[in-house]
Design a protein around this motif. Structure first.
Motif, PDB file in Angstrom:
ATOM      1  N   PRO A   1     -57.518  76.865  -8.912  1.00 22.93           N
ATOM      2  CA  PRO A   1     -57.081  75.964  -9.980  1.00 22.93           C
ATOM      3  C   PRO A   1     -55.985  76.635 -10.808  1.00 22.93           C
ATOM      4  O   PRO A   1     -56.120  77.777 -11.238  1.00 22.93           O
ATOM      5  CB  PRO A   1     -58.356  75.736 -10.801  1.00 22.93           C
ATOM      6  CG  PRO A   1     -59.469  75.943  -9.804  1.00 22.93           C
ATOM      7  CD  PRO A   1     -58.983  77.041  -8.903  1.00 22.93           C
ATOM      8  N   GLY A   2     -54.886  75.932 -10.990  1.00 22.57           N
ATOM      9  CA  GLY A   2     -53.786  76.499 -11.753  1.00 22.57           C
ATOM     10  C   GLY A   2     -52.856  77.386 -10.941  1.00 22.57           C
ATOM     11  O   GLY A   2     -51.934  77.984 -11.502  1.00 22.57           O
ATOM     12  N   ARG A   3     -53.089  77.488  -9.639  1.00 22.55           N
ATOM     13  CA  ARG A   3     -52.222  78.305  -8.788  1.00 22.55           C
ATOM     14  C   ARG A   3     -51.865  77.512  -7.536  1.00 22.55           C
ATOM     15  O   ARG A   3     -52.725  77.168  -6.734  1.00 22.55           O
ATOM     16  CB  ARG A   3     -52.904  79.602  -8.399  1.00 22.55           C
ATOM     17  CG  ARG A   3     -51.961  80.600  -7.719  1.00 22.55           C
ATOM     18  CD  ARG A   3     -52.729  81.818  -7.220  1.00 22.55           C
ATOM     19  NE  ARG A   3     -53.509  82.419  -8.281  1.00 22.55           N
ATOM     20  CZ  ARG A   3     -54.637  83.116  -8.091  1.00 22.55           C
ATOM     21  NH1 ARG A   3     -55.114  83.269  -6.866  1.00 22.55           N
ATOM     22  NH2 ARG A   3     -55.279  83.632  -9.112  1.00 22.55           N
ATOM     23  N   ILE A   4     -50.582  77.195  -7.389  1.00 25.31           N
ATOM     24  CA  ILE A   4     -50.085  76.446  -6.240  1.00 25.31           C
ATOM     25  C   ILE A   4     -49.485  77.433  -5.249  1.00 25.31           C
ATOM     26  O   ILE A   4     -48.615  78.228  -5.616  1.00 25.31           O
ATOM     27  CB  ILE A   4     -49.010  75.423  -6.660  1.00 25.31           C
ATOM     28  CG1 ILE A   4     -49.547  74.470  -7.732  1.00 25.31           C
ATOM     29  CG2 ILE A   4     -48.488  74.653  -5.461  1.00 25.31           C
ATOM     30  CD1 ILE A   4     -48.467  73.603  -8.361  1.00 25.31           C
ATOM     31  N   VAL A   5     -49.931  77.382  -4.012  1.00 25.07           N
ATOM     32  CA  VAL A   5     -49.395  78.266  -2.978  1.00 25.07           C
ATOM     33  C   VAL A   5     -48.664  77.418  -1.944  1.00 25.07           C
ATOM     34  O   VAL A   5     -49.253  76.522  -1.343  1.00 25.07           O
ATOM     35  CB  VAL A   5     -50.508  79.091  -2.293  1.00 25.07           C
ATOM     36  CG1 VAL A   5     -49.907  80.034  -1.244  1.00 25.07           C
ATOM     37  CG2 VAL A   5     -51.307  79.886  -3.323  1.00 25.07           C
ATOM     38  N   VAL A   6     -47.373  77.684  -1.769  1.00 25.36           N
ATOM     39  CA  VAL A   6     -46.582  76.983  -0.763  1.00 25.36           C
ATOM     40  C   VAL A   6     -45.952  78.018   0.157  1.00 25.36           C
ATOM     41  O   VAL A   6     -45.824  79.187  -0.197  1.00 25.36           O
ATOM     42  CB  VAL A   6     -45.491  76.097  -1.403  1.00 25.36           C
ATOM     43  CG1 VAL A   6     -46.123  74.972  -2.189  1.00 25.36           C
ATOM     44  CG2 VAL A   6     -44.563  76.926  -2.287  1.00 25.36           C
ATOM     45  N   ARG A   7     -45.575  77.552   1.343  1.00 25.37           N
ATOM     46  CA  ARG A   7     -45.013  78.471   2.333  1.00 25.37           C
ATOM     47  C   ARG A   7     -43.682  77.936   2.845  1.00 25.37           C
ATOM     48  O   ARG A   7     -43.419  76.738   2.827  1.00 25.37           O
ATOM     49  CB  ARG A   7     -45.981  78.651   3.505  1.00 25.37           C
ATOM     50  CG  ARG A   7     -47.245  79.390   3.141  1.00 25.37           C
ATOM     51  CD  ARG A   7     -48.296  79.269   4.217  1.00 25.37           C
ATOM     52  NE  ARG A   7     -47.851  79.833   5.497  1.00 25.37           N
ATOM     53  CZ  ARG A   7     -48.561  79.717   6.618  1.00 25.37           C
ATOM     54  NH1 ARG A   7     -49.707  79.059   6.618  1.00 25.37           N
ATOM     55  NH2 ARG A   7     -48.120  80.266   7.733  1.00 25.37           N
ATOM     56  N   CYS A   8     -42.870  78.865   3.304  1.00 26.59           N
ATOM     57  CA  CYS A   8     -41.630  78.513   3.985  1.00 26.59           C
ATOM     58  C   CYS A   8     -41.367  79.582   5.031  1.00 26.59           C
ATOM     59  O   CYS A   8     -42.052  80.616   5.070  1.00 26.59           O
ATOM     60  CB  CYS A   8     -40.453  78.421   2.999  1.00 26.59           C
ATOM     61  SG  CYS A   8     -39.966  80.019   2.321  1.00 26.59           S
TER      62      CYS A   8
END
Length: 306
Positions: A273-280
């Motif tokens: 919660p409160g932490r967005i993890v995205v990848r590229c």
């Protein structure tokens, strides 16, 4: 034939079974004694000036010894071969580069690339028993003559990321190697790496942020995942609403199934919660920075821009 002297056996053991004919001569073995061992199948001729005290295929270490013994002092192993032996991973090259004096006249030896230079090779030697260049001069010279600038950047980032040296030590060595090809570009790159970029992909993200007016990320932030294991994230931003945006950059090797699954599991463990993890992918950062910048803005990063 008489028993091989103990001093010869000791020398061969230190050099992984590889000895130069000049060394044998200095230890009292004449040409006929060496030839007798070769004819009997106890030893093998590996080049006109180097023999091995065994037969069969050479290991990579023995190939490196073959190169420096064939060339003679002040030759040292350099390039990717030296860096691999210092511990560099995922940068293997089949041939071994041996740095030799500019005036050396050497016949070809299979598997060995001669690199002629006027550099002070004796000053570059590491403390290894195998005559070998230290990490810093080996990496800088290799990057200077690497045909691909992209690969050259990646190599310098990798030796720092894998903790074989630091950007500061590379910068110090760079100043001692004047003049050196690409030196001005290396200075800029090493400044970026010193700022916290542990890989070429992180350097690219920093450049992307500068080019598109986005704030620079915090890199390699230490966090615990849900299992309690410490992880280091590639790039993070603290957004104005208190959310943390995490960007993980996948290199080419992440396409292998086991790495891909590990990264998916890692992403789940870091998401909270409160932490967005995205990848590229590193290719996206390099070839489609405009799209990645737009996606980061859409996730809230634009709020931090002036």
């Amino acid at each position: 034939m008489a028993r091989v002297p103990e001093v010869v056996r000791d020398l061969a053991q230190r050099q992984h079974g590889m000895v130069a004919r000049r060394q044998l001569r200095d230890l009292g073995l004449n040409r006929d004694q060496v030839a007798s061992n070769v004819r009997a199948g106890r030893w093998a001729e590996r080049s006109p000036v180097v023999v091995s005290t065994f037969t069969g295929e050479l290991s990579r270490e023995q190939c490196a010894w073959l190169g420096v013994l064939h060339a003679g002092p002040p030759a040292v192993v350099g390039g990717y071969g030296a860096l691999e032996r210092h511990g560099l991973k995922n940068w293997h090259r089949d041939d071994i580069t041996v740095l030799v004096d500019e005036g050396a006249h050497l016949e070809p030896v299979p598997g060995i690339d001669w690199f002629r230079t006027r550099r002070p090779l004796e000053l570059w030697k590491s403390t290894s028993p195998l005559p070998m260049a230290r990490v810093e001069p080996a990496a800088l010279l290799c990057a200077a003559y690497e045909p691909s600038w992209r690969t050259a950047q990646g190599l310098l980032a990798a030796v720092v990321q894998q903790r074989l040296t630091t950007a500061a030590r590379l910068r110090e060595q760079l100043e001692r190697m004047k003049p050196l090809r690409r030196a001005p570009r290396f200075r800029i790159l090493l400044t970026e790496i010193a700022g916290g970029a542990g890989s070429l992909a992180e350097v690219d993200v920093t450049r992307l942020c500068r080019d598109f007016g986005l704030p620079s990320p915090t890199r390699q932030r230490r966090r615990k995942d849900r299992t309690g294991r410490w992880r280091y994230t590639d790039c993070e931003w603290d957004l104005s609403d208190g959310t943390v945006l995490v960007l993980e950059v996948d290199g080419a090797f992440h396409m292998e199934v086991e790495h891909w699954e590990d990264d998916i599991r890692r992403q789940r463990g870091l998401t909270a919660p409160g932490r967005i993890v995205v990848r590229c992918t590193s290719r996206e950062v390099r070839d489609e920075p405009f799209q990645l910048a737009a996606d980061l803005r859409a996730l809230g990063l634009a709020a931090l821009c002036a």
